[in-house]
Design an enzyme around this catalytic site. Structure first.
Site, PDB file in Angstrom:
ATOM      1  N   TYR A 149      43.211  21.241  58.010  1.00 12.76           N
ATOM      2  CA  TYR A 149      44.030  22.046  58.762  1.00 12.76           C
ATOM      3  C   TYR A 149      45.365  21.247  59.060  1.00 12.76           C
ATOM      4  O   TYR A 149      46.333  21.413  58.126  1.00 12.76           O
ATOM      5  CB  TYR A 149      44.230  22.608  59.956  1.00 12.76           C
ATOM      6  N   ARG A 298      33.870  17.092  69.755  1.00 10.55           N
ATOM      7  CA  ARG A 298      34.105  17.674  69.015  1.00 10.55           C
ATOM      8  C   ARG A 298      34.467  16.203  67.863  1.00 10.55           C
ATOM      9  O   ARG A 298      35.283  15.652  68.297  1.00 10.55           O
ATOM     10  CB  ARG A 298      34.928  18.925  68.403  1.00 10.55           C
TER      11      ARG A 298
HETATM   12  N1  LIG Z   1      49.579  28.439  67.880  1.00  8.21           N
HETATM   13  C1  LIG Z   1      49.481  26.457  67.913  1.00  8.21           C
HETATM   14  O1  LIG Z   1      49.471  26.021  69.067  1.00  8.21           O
HETATM   15  C2  LIG Z   1      50.473  25.787  66.423  1.00  8.21           C
HETATM   16  C3  LIG Z   1      50.705  24.615  66.890  1.00  8.21           C
HETATM   17  C4  LIG Z   1      50.727  24.146  65.526  1.00  8.21           C
HETATM   18  C5  LIG Z   1      51.303  24.983  64.825  1.00  8.21           C
HETATM   19  N2  LIG Z   1      51.637  26.264  64.391  1.00  8.21           N
HETATM   20  C6  LIG Z   1      51.794  26.932  63.199  1.00  8.21           C
HETATM   21  O2  LIG Z   1      52.740  28.249  63.275  1.00  8.21           O
HETATM   22  C7  LIG Z   1      52.855  29.130  62.399  1.00  8.21           C
HETATM   23  C8  LIG Z   1      52.141  30.454  63.644  1.00  8.21           C
HETATM   24  O3  LIG Z   1      51.023  30.272  64.404  1.00  8.21           O
HETATM   25  P1  LIG Z   1      50.761  31.246  65.665  1.00  8.21           P
HETATM   26  O4  LIG Z   1      49.622  30.648  65.958  1.00  8.21           O
HETATM   27  O5  LIG Z   1      51.537  32.157  65.020  1.00  8.21           O
HETATM   28  O6  LIG Z   1      49.444  31.443  64.027  1.00  8.21           O
HETATM   29  P2  LIG Z   1      49.297  33.185  63.804  1.00  8.21           P
HETATM   30  O7  LIG Z   1      47.158  33.265  63.229  1.00  8.21           O
HETATM   31  O8  LIG Z   1      48.977  34.692  65.164  1.00  8.21           O
HETATM   32  O9  LIG Z   1      50.259  33.804  62.957  1.00  8.21           O
HETATM   33  C9  LIG Z   1      49.554  34.122  61.350  1.00  8.21           C
HETATM   34  C10 LIG Z   1      50.294  35.062  60.504  1.00  8.21           C
HETATM   35  O10 LIG Z   1      50.650  34.756  59.567  1.00  8.21           O
HETATM   36  C11 LIG Z   1      50.028  35.595  58.737  1.00  8.21           C
HETATM   37  N3  LIG Z   1      49.556  35.563  57.180  1.00  8.21           N
HETATM   38  C12 LIG Z   1      48.818  34.170  57.209  1.00  8.21           C
HETATM   39  N4  LIG Z   1      48.150  34.034  55.896  1.00  8.21           N
HETATM   40  C13 LIG Z   1      49.166  35.170  54.686  1.00  8.21           C
HETATM   41  C14 LIG Z   1      49.548  35.388  53.833  1.00  8.21           C
HETATM   42  N5  LIG Z   1      49.106  34.183  52.461  1.00  8.21           N
HETATM   43  N6  LIG Z   1      50.119  36.025  54.001  1.00  8.21           N
HETATM   44  C15 LIG Z   1      51.227  36.531  54.689  1.00  8.21           C
HETATM   45  N7  LIG Z   1      51.159  36.652  55.949  1.00  8.21           N
HETATM   46  C16 LIG Z   1      50.245  35.719  56.278  1.00  8.21           C
HETATM   47  C17 LIG Z   1      48.957  36.458  59.730  1.00  8.21           C
HETATM   48  O11 LIG Z   1      48.807  37.645  59.399  1.00  8.21           O
HETATM   49  C18 LIG Z   1      49.475  35.950  60.705  1.00  8.21           C
HETATM   50  O12 LIG Z   1      50.879  37.120  61.205  1.00  8.21           O
HETATM   51  C19 LIG Z   1      51.603  28.712  62.070  1.00  8.21           C
HETATM   52  O13 LIG Z   1      51.811  28.128  60.710  1.00  8.21           O
HETATM   53  C20 LIG Z   1      50.252  27.810  62.589  1.00  8.21           C
HETATM   54  O14 LIG Z   1      49.371  26.397  61.383  1.00  8.21           O
HETATM   55  C21 LIG Z   1      50.610  26.699  65.275  1.00  8.21           C
END
Ligand SMILES: NC(=O)c1ccc[n+]([C@@H]2O[C@H](COP(=O)([O-])OP(=O)(O)OC[C@H]3O[C@@H](n4cnc5c(N)ncnc54)[C@H](O)[C@@H]3O)[C@@H](O)[C@H]2O)c1
Length: 341
Positions: A149, A298
């Site tokens: 990732y 892990r």
């Molecule tokens: N949640 C955390 O703590 C965290 C920490 C660091 C980075 N991030 C990054 O922040 C971003 C958002 O995270 P989140 O927790 O809201 O994730 P999430 O899974 O809730 O949201 C991701 C969204 O992207 C959409 N999606 C995925 N692949 C797609 C594609 N190919 N085309 C169109 N839509 C697509 C999904 O349907 C979803 O609505 C991600 O990129 C994640 O890597 C999150």
């Protein structure tokens, strides 16, 4: 940026039906931006998309569709949240992660290039640092991810650099640590399936979602590793309230639109809490005893991840305001209780 200026700006938000994206869409709409969301709903929820935003159900793999949306929208900027996020799955299905986080990301950059959109704010992650030598971690630390990732996020940061050099697309990469909590309205929150993040899992355990010894339940709350070199032996992480996180996105967007200068910022609180501290804070907030099991470490989990966030504070003028762990957990609890999660 004044409200009047913002209302003239159009922003495309990918992944705007997801956890962080939906909170960002709300704050962008509140600030007067015209917002279009692109999401394939693979992990997101249509109901989470603010009614003021336009919604396009689309996969970022669809380059022609994306180009069409970009042409029609005449966007000033893109906020790119869409992607695959489960660290464990990235080690089992690296091809899926490469496709979604790198190839689909490049489609987005291509569509931006062809439509002449020159600004992007990207959701990167602390996972790009791997097991850091220096804590708190500055943005200048070596990038050495310990899971796939993190590799895909690092690769997309590289792509951003290339598209800046060759095609003049300016970017801000925001490396978040652990996003948590929920919007104060109680209408938006974290709803991943499967859920792998600690705070929602702890709250699910508090609500009796799975009892530690119930044979019928396959996923009791587990503490992965109790023998780390930390005060209570469990991993320490830096939690940031999602409301503070999305506020930083609006500041980053404003910075990009004003200065057109690419940059990278850590986003977190700069304070660490151990897994046991999170469980005990959640017991205080919920008034419930939380069942859990100690489990083996892990692979690839660094003992301590705490950010140096001084750069975002200095350059963007950002200041997290919901920084107490209890406040973060209480906001998540309010939302999870309303969803019976
Ligand atoms: N949640 C955390 O703590 C965290 C920490 C660091 C980075 N991030 C990054 O922040 C971003 C958002 O995270 P989140 O927790 O809201 O994730 P999430 O899974 O809730 O949201 C991701 C969204 O992207 C959409 N999606 C995925 N692949 C797609 C594609 N190919 N085309 C169109 N839509 C697509 C999904 O349907 C979803 O609505 C991600 O990129 C994640 O890597 C999150």
């Amino acid at each position: 940026m004044s409200l009047n200026e913002a209302s003239k700006k159009a922003v495309l938000v990918t992944g705007g039906a997801g956890y962080i994206g939906s909170h960002a869409v709300k704050v962008l709409c509140d600030s007067g931006f015209t917002v279009t969301v692109v999401d394939n709903l693979s992990a997101g929820h249509l109901a989470a998309v603010d009614v003021r935003a336009r919604f396009e159900e689309m996969d970022l793999g669809d380059l022609a569709g994306l180009c069409d949306v970009m042409e029609r929208g005449r966007f000033d900027a893109v906020m790119h949240f869409a992607g695959s996020i489960e660290v464990g799955l990235s080690m089992k299905e690296p091809d899926l992660f490469f496709r979604n986080n790198v190839v689909c990301g490049q489609n987005l950059l291509e569509a931006m290039r062809r439509a002449g959109c020159g600004n992007i704010v990207f959701s990167s992650t602390a996972a790009v640092y791997g097991s850091p030598k220096q804590v708190p971690i500055p943005e200048t630390a070596r990038l050495f991810p310990t899971n796939y990732y993190g590799v895909t996020k690092m690769l997309f940061e590289e792509l951003l650099k290339s598209y800046e050099v060759f095609y003049g697309i300016n970017y801000i990469a925001l490396r978040y640590f652990n996003a948590a909590g929920a919007d104060s309205s109680g209408n938006l929150g974290e709803a991943h399936d499967p859920e792998t993040h600690l705070i929602p899992l702890v709250l699910r355990a508090a609500a009796g979602g799975f009892a530690a010894d119930s044979p019928a339940k396959t996923a009791p709350l587990k503490i992965f590793g109790t023998d780390y070199d930390t005060p209570d032996g469990t991993c320490i992480r830096d939690y940031i309230h999602v409301t503070d996180l999305v506020k930083a996105h609006v500041l980053a967007l404003d910075y990009l639109l004003r200065n057109g200068k690419s940059d990278v910022f850590n986003l977190a609180n700069g304070k660490g809490f151990s897994v046991r501290e999170v469980i005990s804070a959640a017991e205080k907030v919920t008034g419930k005893k939380i069942p859990y099991k100690d489990a083996a470490r892990r692979e690839g989990d660094p003992p301590v991840l705490i950010a140096d966030c001084s750069k975002a504070k200095k350059v963007l003028g950002w200041e997290p305001v919901h920084s107490s762990l209890e406040e973060i957990i209480a906001s998540a609890h309010k939302w999870h209780s309303s969803q019976n999660r």
